[in-house]
Design a protein around this motif. Structure first.
Motif, PDB file in Angstrom:
ATOM      1  N   ARG A 170       0.863  -1.183   0.000  1.00  0.00           N
ATOM      2  CA  ARG A 170       0.000   0.000   0.000  1.00  0.00           C
ATOM      3  C   ARG A 170       0.895   1.226   0.000  1.00  0.00           C
ATOM      4  O   ARG A 170       1.861   1.315   0.748  1.00  0.00           O
ATOM      5  CB  ARG A 170      -0.917   0.007   1.210  1.00  0.00           C
ATOM      6  N   GLY A 171       0.560   2.204  -0.862  1.00  0.00           N
ATOM      7  CA  GLY A 171       1.372   3.414  -0.939  1.00  0.00           C
ATOM      8  C   GLY A 171       0.969   4.259  -2.130  1.00  0.00           C
ATOM      9  O   GLY A 171      -0.156   4.159  -2.634  1.00  0.00           O
ATOM     10  N   HIS A 172       1.907   5.087  -2.610  1.00  0.00           N
ATOM     11  CA  HIS A 172       1.613   5.966  -3.738  1.00  0.00           C
ATOM     12  C   HIS A 172       2.804   6.009  -4.706  1.00  0.00           C
ATOM     13  O   HIS A 172       3.944   5.735  -4.323  1.00  0.00           O
ATOM     14  CB  HIS A 172       1.307   7.397  -3.249  1.00  0.00           C
ATOM     15  N   PHE A 173       2.501   6.343  -5.961  1.00  0.00           N
ATOM     16  CA  PHE A 173       3.513   6.369  -7.018  1.00  0.00           C
ATOM     17  C   PHE A 173       4.204   7.733  -7.064  1.00  0.00           C
ATOM     18  O   PHE A 173       3.624   8.760  -6.701  1.00  0.00           O
ATOM     19  CB  PHE A 173       2.876   6.089  -8.386  1.00  0.00           C
ATOM     20  N   ASP A 174       5.453   7.724  -7.590  1.00  0.00           N
ATOM     21  CA  ASP A 174       6.180   8.958  -7.910  1.00  0.00           C
ATOM     22  C   ASP A 174       6.407   8.958  -9.413  1.00  0.00           C
ATOM     23  O   ASP A 174       7.389   8.422  -9.922  1.00  0.00           O
ATOM     24  CB  ASP A 174       7.511   8.986  -7.160  1.00  0.00           C
ATOM     25  N   HIS A 175       5.463   9.537 -10.155  1.00  0.00           N
ATOM     26  CA  HIS A 175       5.490   9.482 -11.620  1.00  0.00           C
ATOM     27  C   HIS A 175       6.599  10.327 -12.227  1.00  0.00           C
ATOM     28  O   HIS A 175       6.886  10.187 -13.434  1.00  0.00           O
ATOM     29  CB  HIS A 175       4.140   9.934 -12.180  1.00  0.00           C
ATOM     30  N   SER A 176       7.265  11.157 -11.446  1.00  0.00           N
ATOM     31  CA  SER A 176       8.309  12.023 -11.986  1.00  0.00           C
ATOM     32  C   SER A 176       9.613  11.265 -12.272  1.00  0.00           C
ATOM     33  O   SER A 176      10.513  11.811 -12.902  1.00  0.00           O
ATOM     34  CB  SER A 176       8.592  13.177 -11.014  1.00  0.00           C
ATOM     35  N   ILE A 244      -1.995   7.530 -11.785  1.00  0.00           N
ATOM     36  CA  ILE A 244      -2.749   7.389 -10.533  1.00  0.00           C
ATOM     37  C   ILE A 244      -2.144   8.293  -9.465  1.00  0.00           C
ATOM     38  O   ILE A 244      -0.927   8.324  -9.270  1.00  0.00           O
ATOM     39  CB  ILE A 244      -2.730   5.924 -10.069  1.00  0.00           C
ATOM     40  N   GLU A 245      -3.013   9.012  -8.782  1.00  0.00           N
ATOM     41  CA  GLU A 245      -2.600   9.858  -7.662  1.00  0.00           C
ATOM     42  C   GLU A 245      -3.199   9.314  -6.363  1.00  0.00           C
ATOM     43  O   GLU A 245      -4.252   8.677  -6.363  1.00  0.00           O
ATOM     44  CB  GLU A 245      -3.089  11.295  -7.888  1.00  0.00           C
ATOM     45  N   GLY A 246      -2.495   9.586  -5.247  1.00  0.00           N
ATOM     46  CA  GLY A 246      -2.997   9.148  -3.950  1.00  0.00           C
ATOM     47  C   GLY A 246      -2.591   7.713  -3.636  1.00  0.00           C
ATOM     48  O   GLY A 246      -1.949   7.011  -4.434  1.00  0.00           O
ATOM     49  N   GLU A 247      -2.977   7.265  -2.458  1.00  0.00           N
ATOM     50  CA  GLU A 247      -2.615   5.931  -2.005  1.00  0.00           C
ATOM     51  C   GLU A 247      -3.508   4.874  -2.661  1.00  0.00           C
ATOM     52  O   GLU A 247      -4.719   5.088  -2.822  1.00  0.00           O
ATOM     53  CB  GLU A 247      -2.732   5.824  -0.482  1.00  0.00           C
TER      54      GLU A 247
END
Length: 347
Positions: A170-176, A244-247
């Protein structure tokens, strides 16, 4: 006797007529020398001289082992070289040894050619064992893939025994900091089954999008292969809807680092082109830990990468190897039997 001619020659030599004391030129008178008879003393001296000359010849003729040339050298006083001995020629020995040599050659050829079926049988048996090992490995791999997902271990060392095992995070992406593994084709079992055996296919080339993912529970950042995008969608600006943004909750399969295979190009971090998984280099570039998972198909969102790009296949061609080696063993064994046991002409 051998000494008799020499004795008579000596007698004639002493009985030659010579001029007398008063004879001179033109007188023509000659006094005969007193003839010598072959008395016992004279005869003994002549015989001794003859024995000295004819002894070597008689010994050589009696022994029958020295050629005439060697005998003449002995008579003339030439000493033969040491270590040399004359042997009589045996014309029939070569003919007698030929069958024995041929029998030895045939025996060597017979056992040497027997190595072919024996080796083929050994390789076929080895392939039987390899096939058992491969079937066991495939069954183990299928059980891992179909297992229920477990939480991602906090210790990276535990991941070495969890390859192809589903885990949940569970977590969030860093698209940069996206990375692109290319060129790649999309894994689609349905399409691949339909196009099996065709000379051409409608495979579309593209890339896998690898994005850093910060795990909230573990406090670490891992690398997630979100899935396949076509080449025209590699640029993230063309797929903003799929970012996708957020967790989020995510399920994926653990993958380990891989070594570069022959003919595979080197990775190019400057251009952000990755041809194989070099986890250390990828983690260093993105600031993540060297942990990599393939997101499953359920993680796919409209406009984003297509997940489920884990190709789980193991080649199992050992059955055809078994048939090949055992077939070669049977064929060569039959030929060997016909050649050396039944002695079939022409083989």
């Amino acid at each position: 006797m051998a000494g008799r001619p020499v004795e008579l020659e000596a007698v004639r030599h002493w009985n030659r007529v010579e001029p007398g004391p008063g004879a001179g030129p033109g007188r023509g008178s000659a006094a005969p020398r007193k003839q010598l008879s072959a008395g016992p003393g004279m005869r003994g001296g002549v015989m001794a001289a003859a024995a000295r000359w004819l002894g070597p010849l008689q010994r050589a003729a009696g022994a029958g082992q020295a050629p005439a040339r060697a005998c003449s050298r002995s008579v003339l006083g030439v000493r033969p070289r040491a270590g040399l001995a004359w042997r009589p020629s045996r014309c029939g020995s070569s003919a007698a040894e030929a069958p024995a040599t041929k029998a030895e050659d045939d025996s060597f050829l017979q056992w040497f050619l027997l190595l072919i079926p024996v080796t083929a049988f050994g390789l076929g048996t080895w392939q039987v064992q390899r096939r058992k090992w491969k079937l066991k490995l495939i069954a183990e791999l299928e059980s891992r893939v179909m297992a229920e997902p477990v939480p991602l271990p906090a210790d990276p060392m535990e991941l070495k025994s969890l390859e192809y095992r589903p885990v949940k995070v569970r977590g969030h992406f860093d698209h940069s900091k996206e990375l692109y593994m290319m060129p790649r084709t999309m894994v689609d079992p349905v399409r691949e089954a339909q196009e099996a055996g065709r000379l051409s296919s409608s495979v579309q080339s593209g890339a896998y999008v690898v994005t850093p993912f910060h795990c909230t529970d573990l406090g670490v950042t891992i690398l997630v292969n979100r899935g396949f995008v076509p080449r025209k969608k590699v640029n993230p600006d063309t797929r903003q809807k799929g970012q996708i943004e957020g967790e989020v909750d995510l399920v994926g399969m653990v993958r380990l680092a891989e070594t570069r295979k022959p003919f595979v190009p080197e990775n190019n971090p400057e251009r952000n082109h990755w041809h194989y998984r070099d986890l250390e280099a990828m983690a260093k570039l993105t600031g993540a830990d060297p942990i990599f998972i393939d997101a499953d198909f359920k993680s796919t969102v409209p406009g984003g990468p297509i997940g489920g790009q884990t190709r789980v296949t193991l080649r199992n061609e050992h059955l055809q190897y078994i048939v090949t080696w055992y077939g070669l063993c049977a064929a060569t064994s039959y030929l060997w039997f016909k050649k050396f046991v039944r002695r079939t002409p022409g083989l």
